[in-house]
Design a protein around this motif. Sequence first.
Motif, PDB file in Angstrom:
ATOM      1  N   SER A 224      72.864 -31.674  15.060  1.00 62.04           N
ATOM      2  CA  SER A 224      72.180 -32.475  14.039  1.00 62.04           C
ATOM      3  C   SER A 224      72.826 -33.842  13.885  1.00 62.04           C
ATOM      4  N   GLU A 225      74.146 -33.872  13.892  1.00 58.18           N
ATOM      5  CA  GLU A 225      74.855 -35.155  13.754  1.00 58.18           C
ATOM      6  C   GLU A 225      74.599 -36.081  14.932  1.00 58.18           C
ATOM      7  N   ASN A 226      74.189 -35.514  16.056  1.00 55.03           N
ATOM      8  CA  ASN A 226      73.896 -36.323  17.240  1.00 55.03           C
ATOM      9  C   ASN A 226      72.405 -36.598  17.423  1.00 55.03           C
ATOM     10  N   GLY A 227      71.642 -36.392  16.362  1.00 53.73           N
ATOM     11  CA  GLY A 227      70.228 -36.745  16.390  1.00 53.73           C
ATOM     12  C   GLY A 227      69.332 -35.770  17.108  1.00 53.73           C
ATOM     13  N   ILE A 228      69.811 -34.553  17.332  1.00 52.65           N
ATOM     14  CA  ILE A 228      69.005 -33.533  18.014  1.00 52.65           C
ATOM     15  C   ILE A 228      68.437 -32.598  16.967  1.00 52.65           C
ATOM     16  N   PRO A 229      67.126 -32.541  16.803  1.00 50.09           N
ATOM     17  CA  PRO A 229      66.529 -31.716  15.746  1.00 50.09           C
ATOM     18  C   PRO A 229      66.727 -30.228  15.987  1.00 50.09           C
ATOM     19  N   VAL A 230      67.086 -29.511  14.911  1.00 51.77           N
ATOM     20  CA  VAL A 230      67.385 -28.090  15.027  1.00 51.77           C
ATOM     21  C   VAL A 230      66.579 -27.294  14.007  1.00 51.77           C
ATOM     22  N   ASN A 231      65.893 -26.290  14.494  1.00 54.65           N
ATOM     23  CA  ASN A 231      65.281 -25.252  13.670  1.00 54.65           C
ATOM     24  C   ASN A 231      66.144 -24.007  13.824  1.00 54.65           C
ATOM     25  N   VAL A 232      66.391 -23.303  12.735  1.00 57.89           N
ATOM     26  CA  VAL A 232      67.180 -22.066  12.822  1.00 57.89           C
ATOM     27  C   VAL A 232      66.257 -20.873  12.641  1.00 57.89           C
ATOM     28  N   MET A 233      66.386 -19.932  13.551  1.00 65.53           N
ATOM     29  CA  MET A 233      65.589 -18.718  13.517  1.00 65.53           C
ATOM     30  C   MET A 233      66.400 -17.612  12.859  1.00 65.53           C
ATOM     31  N   LEU A 234      65.996 -17.208  11.671  1.00 70.02           N
ATOM     32  CA  LEU A 234      66.608 -16.078  10.988  1.00 70.02           C
ATOM     33  C   LEU A 234      65.891 -14.835  11.504  1.00 70.02           C
ATOM     34  N   ALA A 235      66.263 -14.442  12.695  1.00 64.85           N
ATOM     35  CA  ALA A 235      65.443 -13.438  13.368  1.00 64.85           C
ATOM     36  C   ALA A 235      66.295 -12.544  14.257  1.00 64.85           C
ATOM     37  N   PRO A 236      65.971 -11.240  14.189  1.00 58.92           N
ATOM     38  CA  PRO A 236      64.998 -10.664  13.263  1.00 58.92           C
ATOM     39  C   PRO A 236      65.659 -10.299  11.940  1.00 58.92           C
ATOM     40  N   ILE A 237      64.850 -10.227  10.890  1.00 56.85           N
ATOM     41  CA  ILE A 237      65.313  -9.673   9.620  1.00 56.85           C
ATOM     42  C   ILE A 237      65.162  -8.154   9.693  1.00 56.85           C
ATOM     43  N   ILE A 238      66.260  -7.450   9.488  1.00 58.07           N
ATOM     44  CA  ILE A 238      66.265  -5.987   9.564  1.00 58.07           C
ATOM     45  C   ILE A 238      66.556  -5.440   8.170  1.00 58.07           C
ATOM     46  N   PRO A 239      65.633  -4.708   7.580  1.00 62.39           N
ATOM     47  CA  PRO A 239      65.855  -4.185   6.233  1.00 62.39           C
ATOM     48  C   PRO A 239      67.178  -3.438   6.116  1.00 62.39           C
ATOM     49  N   SER A 240      67.906  -3.712   5.045  1.00 65.54           N
ATOM     50  CA  SER A 240      69.182  -3.054   4.712  1.00 65.54           C
ATOM     51  C   SER A 240      70.317  -3.351   5.688  1.00 65.54           C
TER      52      SER A 240
END
Length: 360
Positions: A224-240
């Motif tokens: 991000s500090e170097n101008g590269i766009p980042v999306n974070v994948m909270l994946a997978p969400i596992i119950p409990s």
Amino acid sequence: MNSKSTTLKGRGAQLNVPNRFFELSHEQRDDFLEFCRKEGEQPDKNKTLYLPVFPKTIVNKVTSPDVGMMYSMNPYQGCEHGCVYCYARNSHEFWGFSAGLDFERRILVKKDAPKLLEELLKKKSWKAQTIVLSGNTDCYQPAEKQFEITRQCLEVFLKYKHPVGIITKNALILRDLNILKSLAKDNLVGVNMSITSLSEETRRILEPRTATTKKRLETVKILSENGIPVNVMLAPIIPSINSHEILPLAKAVSEAGALSIAHTIVRLNGAIGEIFTDWIHKTLPDKAEKVLHQIESCHGGTLNESRFGVRMRGEGQIAKQINDLVNLARHKYFKGKRMPRLSTELHEQYKFGQMKLFNC
């Protein structure tokens, strides 16, 4: 969470499930294991093998309507990261291997990938669309340290000014920061970093050979500090297992510089249901049945889910709670932020390197 010491060290899957396309299967019998014990021998050396393969094409058109990409490419098949829940495990059966331990220990290496990619990008019929590295298996898995196929592919994308997306959970991506910065100058790259948990113990048992959570957060910050766009994948969400971490995860990645988040609810299709069930009974026996039943409650009473539009988000009360928490996290930590749309305008004039610039 305390994992049992009897689990196979450094691996997610704890067994090789039969390949559903094969009539015959292989198993280790108890008498063989007892023989090895008495002789002081290891029944399984647990080594990773790199196997060269030579596909005719490298870029795949994605026909699933709910994946969010049109084209993907995978320099490697199989993945040494060993994430126990990984949907890509099933694809290893197409190559004649098991979706279990084979997926983590038989890595198919496509050394011709950069050449095949360049041939595609030079075709007169090809119109620029974002191609995603790692639509199936991680392009920055440990094999990349040795073979550098992903780096060579990024050089091809830069040469032809073509947009590329990257999905990874490995800090090795920072090795290629110079190329990524050059791509970002022309809005040609977006990175999707997968971060499943802030707990290192959870990360270790779910994703045994991946970068630590701390390293991944540092990677998001540096990109991000170097101008590269980042999306974070909270994946997978596992119950409990990690469902309680959605808000703190979102806060941490936002503070690191991520522009957005995405999520899926775990689904255990094909052979993955048996692999995950075996793993959780060995690794988290006290909560195994609870987790499995909660996953089933998100998918109509089964561990798997194939319905487009439903499979990623699930249904039922637990799925609704997860999806509501993610929406709350977006509102709370990502207001005014968004990933840019990558440029497809530059490629045409660079289709033959830079020669077209001199033919005006």
